[in-house]
Design an enzyme around this catalytic site. Structure first.
Site, mmCIF file in Angstrom:
data_model
loop_
_atom_site.group_PDB
_atom_site.id
_atom_site.type_symbol
_atom_site.label_atom_id
_atom_site.label_comp_id
_atom_site.label_asym_id
_atom_site.label_seq_id
_atom_site.Cartn_x
_atom_site.Cartn_y
_atom_site.Cartn_z
ATOM 1 N N ASP A 10 1.281 3.561 18.093
ATOM 2 C CA ASP A 10 -0.061 4.102 18.310
ATOM 3 C C ASP A 10 0.134 5.357 19.155
ATOM 4 O OD1 ASP A 10 -2.574 4.753 19.186
ATOM 5 O OD2 ASP A 10 -2.949 2.874 20.265
ATOM 6 N N LYS A 72 -2.849 15.792 21.153
ATOM 7 C CA LYS A 72 -3.375 15.267 19.884
ATOM 8 C C LYS A 72 -4.692 15.953 19.508
ATOM 9 C CE LYS A 72 -4.621 10.733 17.939
ATOM 10 N NZ LYS A 72 -4.547 9.286 18.224
ATOM 11 N N GLU A 149 -6.343 4.111 12.679
ATOM 12 C CA GLU A 149 -6.380 3.268 13.878
ATOM 13 C C GLU A 149 -7.350 2.090 13.740
ATOM 14 O OE1 GLU A 149 -6.996 6.317 16.818
ATOM 15 O OE2 GLU A 149 -4.984 7.088 16.491
ATOM 16 N N ASP A 180 -14.090 2.402 17.867
ATOM 17 C CA ASP A 180 -12.825 2.727 18.535
ATOM 18 C C ASP A 180 -12.997 3.993 19.378
ATOM 19 O OD1 ASP A 180 -10.260 3.399 19.243
ATOM 20 O OD2 ASP A 180 -9.449 3.433 17.216
#
Ligand code: AMP
Length: 513
Positions: A10, A72, A149, A180
């Site tokens: 992850d 990211k 994810e 999420d």
């Protein structure tokens, strides 16, 4: 030959987690070389040294100019927004350094491996997915798959609930809304678990919304208090701002457990301790929460469902620990959100399960579960509006189409004996090109000779389950095969990727095979 190891990663905006399957096939989190289960996704460029993780995070308070955090968020752009000693790095190179640390730390525990599954936000577009895959390559990894994810979290949940045994399960299909909210991105996916099939019905999100934005609001609250007292802004100095951010991130966690927290701030010889109540914090971040509420509602609508038809709201990502998130979801859905999967680790666990499945399939064994995905952004080609003459997005594969999908577009040559044709591919919902992401272009250079005007040219777009795209071009009714290279915008060339792969592997400690 040793048995191959399945590893799931992850790769988070603020923290990353690595998991593998143990001897019983259960996912377990691997601790890093500092003994922690999560690794800050932070890189410090310290002269010739590149330091990753906890020490890099600490350096934000003293050497903010040398620290790359939240890389990211910049994935998909050509370069990271900060310059280090006059150098600008592509965001995927910074991600590669993080992955390389994760790889070497994990190898120290479990021996050499290179095959991984990496997770990405469901809402990542094709360009960002490709960049993530490239980051894995530069870190010396073989990326078996890229999975979403929320899907990974649902798989981990399914495993935990015993849905993934060899026989599957006879239970009724379960509809799950995965909410999420991580450190830097927000994703919502509506999924249906049918026995051991994980089917995404709709997905939506925001790649620039996460816990980091809540932190920044807290930084602003404290800074405003400091300005009122001392007439100077502590945010103007990068290292003070970095230290303040760390303090505020800590205070935010306190505010999840208590009604107030205080943050110390020192700048230019002045010091203050600013007290913030949970109410103040929630008021200052209400609009951020509202954005997630709106997106969740949109995703549900896209799945053509209402809240009564949702069996479970699965909370994933560290930021779902904020009470305001749970209160909002409770009020919106009339259901109690489910926090039964480990918010920080479920995604890596799901990725490890997926990696295990892929390795088993490679060895000819039957998989115990399947994943069906939808595309998170519409895919189109650039066309010209015959009325206005303006370029526009001709959507070929609409948002939330089940994957894999193959779409065909037939182009016509404009003149006799035309030698080449240019196809530009974009992603996005906007009819105008400016509102879309340019994915790339393919230029067909060697069309067969003597094609008459208006000859058809077929362009085939194949969108795979992992959200990656391949493009093929053919000329109907001719023997000649037209080979074409799909050139991507903002993507590193193979030569650059190999160069970085060598460089990064030389910089890092060797594997502990
Ligand atoms: P993830 O990317 O899922 O690891 O989420 C990381 C984000 O979760 C960061 O922004 C953290 O600040 C946030 N986070 C972790 N624990 C808490 C907590 N107890 N309360 C509020 N936010 C948290």
């Amino acid at each position: 030959m040793s048995t191959e190891i399945a590893v799931g990663i992850d790769l988070g905006t603020t923290f990353s987690v690595v998991a593998r399957l143990d001897d019983t096939g259960s996912p377990v989190t691997l601790v890093n070389s500092e003994g922690d289960r999560v690794t800050p996704s932070v890189v410090l460029f310290d002269a010739e040294d590149v330091v990753i993780g906890k020490e890099a995070l600490k350096a934000i308070a003293t050497e903010a100019d040398h620290v790359a955090e939240c890389s990211k968020r910049d994935v998909g752009y050509r370069v990271f927004h900060k310059v280090f000693d006059g150098k600008q790095y592509p965001p995927e190179v910074i991600e590669a350094w993080i992955l390389n640390k994760l790889r070497t730390d994990a190898a120290a525990r479990i021996g050499h491996f290179d095959k991984v599954v990496i997770t990405v936000p469901a809402y990542f577009d094709e360009v960002r997915r490709k960049a993530t895959q490239d980051a894995g390559y530069m870190a010396g990894l073989e990326v078996l798959d890229i999975i979403n994810e929320p899907t990974a979290a649902a798989v981990a949940f399914g495993y935990q609930k015993g849905m993934l045994d060899a026989k599957g399960t006879a239970s009724e299909p379960q509809r799950i809304l995965v909410y999420d909210l991580g450190g830097g991105t927000f994703d919502v996916s509506v999924m249906e678990i049918r026995g051991s099939d994980f089917v995404a019905l709709a997905t939506d999100g925001d790649v620039r919304l996460g816990g980091y934005d809540w932190d920044q609001r807290l930084v602003d609250l404290v800074a405003e208090g400091f300005i009122r007292e001392h007439y100077v802004d502590p945010r103007e100095d990068p290292s003070t701002a970095g230290k303040l951010w760390r303090e505020c991130e800590d205070a935010k966690r306190t505010l999840s457990a208590r009604n107030k927290a205080s943050v110390a701030c020192d700048y230019r010889g002045f010091s203050s301790r600013v007290e913030i109540t949970r109410k103040q914090f929630e008021e200052a971040t209400q609009d951020l929460l509202d954005r997630t509420r709106f997106t969740a509602t949109q995703a549900l609508k896209a799945a053509k469902l209402n809240w009564d038809q949702i069996d479970r709201i699965l909370l994933v990502g560290g930021s779902t620990r904020m009470p305001m998130v749970r209160d909002m979801l409770r009020q919106l859905s009339g259901k109690e959100p489910d926090a039964s999967v480990a918010a920080d680790e479920a995604v890596a666990h799901g990725a490890a399960l997926r990696a295990g499945l892929l390795l088993a399939e490679r060895q000819g064994k039957r998989g115990t579960f399947s994943i069906k995905n939808v595309n998170s952004h519409s895919l189109g080609v650039v066309g010209t509006d015959p009325l206005t003459g303006r370029k526009r997005n001709g959507i070929l594969v609409p948002h939330n189409t089940p994957l894999p999908v193959t779409a065909k577009r037939t182009f016509k040559t404009q003149k006799a004996n035309q030698k080449s044709i240019l196809v530009e591919v974009v992603e996005g919902e906007s009819p105008s090109i400016e509102g879309c992401t340019q994915i790339g272009r393919c230029s067909v250079q060697h069309l067969p000779p003597n094609l008459p005007e208006q000859s058809p040219i077929d362009v085939l777009f194949h969108y795979r389950t992992n959200g990656r795209l391949t493009v093929r071009v053919s000329v109907p009714d001719t023997d000649s095969k037209v080979e074409t290279e799909f050139t991507r915008e903002n993507s590193l060339s193979k030569e650059h990727l190999d160069g970085w792969r060598n460089y990064i592997s030389q910089m890092a400690p060797t594997d502990y095979a």
